[in-house]
Design a protein around this motif. Structure first.
Motif, PDB file in Angstrom:
ATOM      1  N   UNK A  83      13.117  45.807 148.072  1.00 35.77           N
ATOM      2  CA  UNK A  83      11.819  45.756 147.385  1.00 35.77           C
ATOM      3  C   UNK A  83      11.953  46.274 145.961  1.00 35.77           C
ATOM      4  N   UNK A  84      12.679  47.393 145.806  1.00 34.04           N
ATOM      5  CA  UNK A  84      12.867  47.954 144.466  1.00 34.04           C
ATOM      6  C   UNK A  84      13.603  46.969 143.585  1.00 34.04           C
ATOM      7  N   UNK A  85      14.662  46.380 144.135  1.00 38.95           N
ATOM      8  CA  UNK A  85      15.436  45.421 143.347  1.00 38.95           C
ATOM      9  C   UNK A  85      14.584  44.239 142.956  1.00 38.95           C
ATOM     10  N   UNK A  86      13.734  43.797 143.876  1.00 41.96           N
ATOM     11  CA  UNK A  86      12.891  42.656 143.588  1.00 41.96           C
ATOM     12  C   UNK A  86      11.923  42.956 142.447  1.00 41.96           C
ATOM     13  N   UNK A  87      11.247  44.104 142.528  1.00 43.75           N
ATOM     14  CA  UNK A  87      10.271  44.433 141.477  1.00 43.75           C
ATOM     15  C   UNK A  87      10.954  44.604 140.137  1.00 43.75           C
ATOM     16  N   UNK A  88      12.060  45.343 140.128  1.00 47.14           N
ATOM     17  CA  UNK A  88      12.751  45.572 138.860  1.00 47.14           C
ATOM     18  C   UNK A  88      13.266  44.266 138.272  1.00 47.14           C
ATOM     19  N   UNK A  89      13.704  43.372 139.148  1.00 43.00           N
ATOM     20  CA  UNK A  89      14.200  42.107 138.644  1.00 43.00           C
ATOM     21  C   UNK A  89      13.106  41.257 138.041  1.00 43.00           C
ATOM     22  N   UNK A  90      11.933  41.238 138.687  1.00 41.99           N
ATOM     23  CA  UNK A  90      10.836  40.463 138.130  1.00 41.99           C
ATOM     24  C   UNK A  90      10.397  40.999 136.780  1.00 41.99           C
ATOM     25  N   UNK A  91      10.381  42.317 136.650  1.00 39.73           N
ATOM     26  CA  UNK A  91       9.907  42.886 135.393  1.00 39.73           C
ATOM     27  C   UNK A  91      10.964  42.815 134.316  1.00 39.73           C
ATOM     28  N   UNK A  92      12.099  42.201 134.606  1.00 40.06           N
ATOM     29  CA  UNK A  92      13.117  42.016 133.582  1.00 40.06           C
ATOM     30  C   UNK A  92      12.796  40.827 132.700  1.00 40.06           C
ATOM     31  N   UNK A  93      11.740  40.074 133.054  1.00 39.07           N
ATOM     32  CA  UNK A  93      11.445  38.856 132.303  1.00 39.07           C
ATOM     33  C   UNK A  93      11.178  39.094 130.817  1.00 39.07           C
ATOM     34  N   UNK A  94      10.379  40.101 130.428  1.00 38.44           N
ATOM     35  CA  UNK A  94      10.206  40.317 128.980  1.00 38.44           C
ATOM     36  C   UNK A  94      11.518  40.618 128.271  1.00 38.44           C
ATOM     37  N   UNK A  95      12.463  41.232 128.966  1.00 36.34           N
ATOM     38  CA  UNK A  95      13.757  41.517 128.345  1.00 36.34           C
ATOM     39  C   UNK A  95      14.492  40.225 128.044  1.00 36.34           C
ATOM     40  N   UNK A  96      14.307  39.221 128.910  1.00 36.87           N
ATOM     41  CA  UNK A  96      14.913  37.917 128.638  1.00 36.87           C
ATOM     42  C   UNK A  96      14.316  37.341 127.360  1.00 36.87           C
ATOM     43  N   UNK A  97      13.000  37.540 127.186  1.00 39.94           N
ATOM     44  CA  UNK A  97      12.350  37.063 125.960  1.00 39.94           C
ATOM     45  C   UNK A  97      12.954  37.762 124.746  1.00 39.94           C
ATOM     46  N   UNK A  98      13.171  39.083 124.868  1.00 40.61           N
ATOM     47  CA  UNK A  98      13.753  39.832 123.747  1.00 40.61           C
ATOM     48  C   UNK A  98      15.143  39.332 123.420  1.00 40.61           C
ATOM     49  N   UNK A  99      15.944  39.090 124.440  1.00 39.30           N
ATOM     50  CA  UNK A  99      17.311  38.674 124.141  1.00 39.30           C
ATOM     51  C   UNK A  99      17.339  37.244 123.632  1.00 39.30           C
ATOM     52  N   UNK A 100      16.320  36.441 123.950  1.00 36.84           N
ATOM     53  CA  UNK A 100      16.283  35.117 123.337  1.00 36.84           C
ATOM     54  C   UNK A 100      15.888  35.210 121.877  1.00 36.84           C
ATOM     55  N   UNK A 101      15.091  36.247 121.513  1.00 37.72           N
ATOM     56  CA  UNK A 101      14.882  36.505 120.090  1.00 37.72           C
ATOM     57  C   UNK A 101      16.193  36.836 119.411  1.00 37.72           C
ATOM     58  N   UNK A 102      17.024  37.611 120.130  1.00 31.30           N
ATOM     59  CA  UNK A 102      18.256  38.106 119.511  1.00 31.30           C
ATOM     60  C   UNK A 102      19.212  36.979 119.181  1.00 31.30           C
TER      61      UNK A 102
END
Lengths: 221, 381
Positions: free
Chosen positions: A143-162
């Protein structure tokens, strides 16, 4: 879709042999008929492929509707979350987002898959231990892994900016901080509603912010 | 099919599965019907094996150990029968439920090779609780390679077994309930406690409150120690050290690990020294190891503040912050430990003992500035 390409070439190959076998008189007419029926056949094969994919996913327990719902919950951190969405431990979305993060980092020139996996694993274990100690009901690691993984989505947006512009200036640092805050707020919001902890949102958000801060370090530097 | 090397009751053994041709002749109807694999205690399997305490997966035919095995260690049974096969195979020779097995049962079991850590499992005579998976596989849908299926199922059962072993060992050393007391915090408590660590001079009441001889959790009592702040402060300190070294272009992952382990070692040394002092001074209090860990972990907050000030304002700012946080921490520790050391039933105790306690707290307090300086000065050079 590579399978589809194979279908394509197979189809055209068989078309050629049929063409050879039948002794037809008018070449152009024969080609026209074959192309028409070929398109129909192609559509049919495509639909069969999609249908088989659908059955495969439902057999594996991958529910795209739930994944989309959870993604929307993450993308809107100010909306209160429903506590029951984390009942089933779904690791498909998180793994997808991790791979997307690695891919965007790769596009930005940083081959750091190992760090991504390592940080994810250690961070998951740490936050799992902390949540078990802080909440009255325990959580499973999935469950923890699932939640943390879902909330990684904004980080993907940041790295696409990069990919497009470097983040080492002031704007980059500010946007990194904003993204970290976004990620940790939504993660803590989901944890709070799923584990029914009151008055502890900022306390949960802080270790999540540390966790996502490591990812931001990877992305920015 | 190739012979395969698999762990057996006395170590790895080689098993040669025989194709299912011989299977049909040796099966009775029950066993044949139970070829549909399910990871659940399967009565048909138990009937096929002929004894009630046979733990096994639903696959009634599997790679079994040779007939000569008698006392299986409990560890061996569990993951052993965790093998889920895609293809029914059997070992050469028929399986005799009677005979050697029952003779062995009458004799006392040989000492098991492993500890029976499957506490929950041994209480259930007929079942092996699956690792969270109540899945029924159809033979056709599995991977074409039965060895891969076996490996997968074996691996998952080993993983769950390992997890339970870790839990059991952890519970032996650390009482999770006592630890949970230190993490029962909320945001208001953390904010007030951080303020107290920076400016403790105006706080009046330093007594830890009790309710019926049980100390109140940190949520309800500001003076109760907690472990959330020290843990978070430690992790933040490590990350901040990495960042500070990165700014000075002296960063590498090894240095980060070095910083983290140095800080951890100093914490351990300090807690051990305090424990020794508490023991020697025979302080009759409820200062457990976790209390001491909490109190010695509060210095990381001061360390973080000093490093931040040093990074922003330079060397002078670092020294000013170091002096301020050290004195605040010393005051905090002396006031807290004096009341905490007395305990709920504050008998006066003899005068020398009280003096000893005072010296102990003063010594602990005086140690803080030194260690704060030692662990942070190289970051703000």
């Amino acid at each position: 879709m590579s399978n589809l390409g194979q279908f394509d070439t197979d189809f055209y190959q068989s078309n050629y042999t049929i063409d050879n076998q039948e002794q037809s008189c008018n070449d152009s007419n024969a080609y026209g008929n074959l192309y028409g029926s070929g398109k129909i056949l192609l559509k049919f094969i495509f639909r069969a492929y999609i249908l088989s994919l659908f059955f495969l996913f439902s057999e594996l327990g991958i529910n795209f509707d739930h994944i989309w719902q959870k993604t929307l919950t993450v993308l809107n951190p100010l909306k209160p979350a429903d506590g029951s969405i984390m009942n089933e431990t779904d690791l498909t979305g998180p793994v997808l987002f991790c791979v997307a993060l690695g891919a965007t980092l790769l596009l930005a020139g940083k081959v750091q898959f190992g760090y991504v996996y390592g940080i994810s694993a250690i961070g998951c274990l740490g936050i799992h231990a902390l949540l078990n100690l802080m909440s009255s009901s325990g959580v499973s690691c999935g469950c923890v892994a699932s939640v943390l993984g879902y909330c990684l989505l904004p980080m993907v947006i940041l790295s696409s900016f990069a990919i497009f512009f470097s983040l080492q200036d002031a704007f980059g640092i500010v946007s990194a901080l904003v993204i970290i805050g976004w990620c940790s707020l939504s993660a803590s919001k989901i944890f709070i509603s799923a584990l029914d902890m009151e008055g502890q949102q900022l306390l949960i958000a802080y270790p999540c912010a540390l966790f996502y801060g490591l990812f931001a370090l990877l992305t920015v530097f | 099919m190739d012979p395969v090397l698999l762990p057996g009751p006395q170590g790895p053994q080689i098993f040669t599965p025989i194709p299912s041709l011989s299977l049909a002749s040796k099966l009775d109807n029950q066993e044949r019907s139970s070829c549909l694999i399910s990871i659940r205690p399967h009565e048909a399997a138990q009937r096929a094996f002929g004894e009630s305490e046979r733990r096994g997966y639903g696959l009634s035919l599997g790679l079994r150990s040779p007939r000569t095995h008698t006392g299986l260690p409990s560890l061996g049974k569990g993951p052993w029968f965790g093998l889920v096969l895609g293809v029914p195979v059997t070992y050469s020779g028929t399986y005799k439920p009677t005979g050697s097995k029952h003779r062995a049962r009458a004799a006392p079991d040989p000492p098991p090779l492993f500890d029976d850590t499957s506490g929950a499992y041994s209480s259930q005579p007929g079942g092996y609780p699956a690792p969270g998976a109540d899945v029924t596989f159809n033979v056709n849908h599995l991977l074409g390679d039965p060895m891969a299926n076996m490996a997968m199922a074996y691996g998952s059962s080993i993983a769950s077994h390992g997890k339970d072993m870790v839990h059991k060992e952890l519970h032996r050393f650390v009482s999770v309930n006592k630890l949970k007391y230190f993490f029962a915090v909320d945001t208001a408590y953390v904010a007030k406690k951080l303020g107290l660590l920076v400016f403790p001079y105006t706080h009046q009441n330093w007594e830890v409150q009790y309710s019926r001889d049980v100390p109140l959790p940190p949520r309800q009592d500001l003076n109760a120690p907690d472990l959330y702040i020290p843990t978070m402060a430690f992790i933040t300190y490590v990350l901040l050290a990495g960042m500070a070294l990165g700014i000075q272009k002296r960063f590498s992952p090894e240095v980060l690990g070095l910083c983290a382990s140095t800080a951890l070692v100093w914490v351990v040394i300090e807690v051990l020294a305090l424990l020794l002092g508490v023991y020697l001074a025979t302080v009759r209090s409820d200062l457990s190891t976790f209390h001491l860990l909490a109190y010695s972990g509060y210095k990381y907050v001061g360390m973080i503040l000093s490093v931040l000030t040093g990074l922003v304002f330079g060397s002078d700012g670092y020294y000013v912050a170091w002096a301020w946080t050290s004195s605040a921490l010393m005051y905090f520790l002396v006031r807290s430990l004096r009341t905490a050391a007395l305990g709920p039933d504050s008998v006066g105790g003899s005068a020398p003992r009280q003096r000893l306690q005072l010296y102990l707290t003063l010594g602990a307090a005086a140690f803080q500035p030194l260690i704060i300086y030692w662990l942070t000065f190289h970051l703000v050079r």
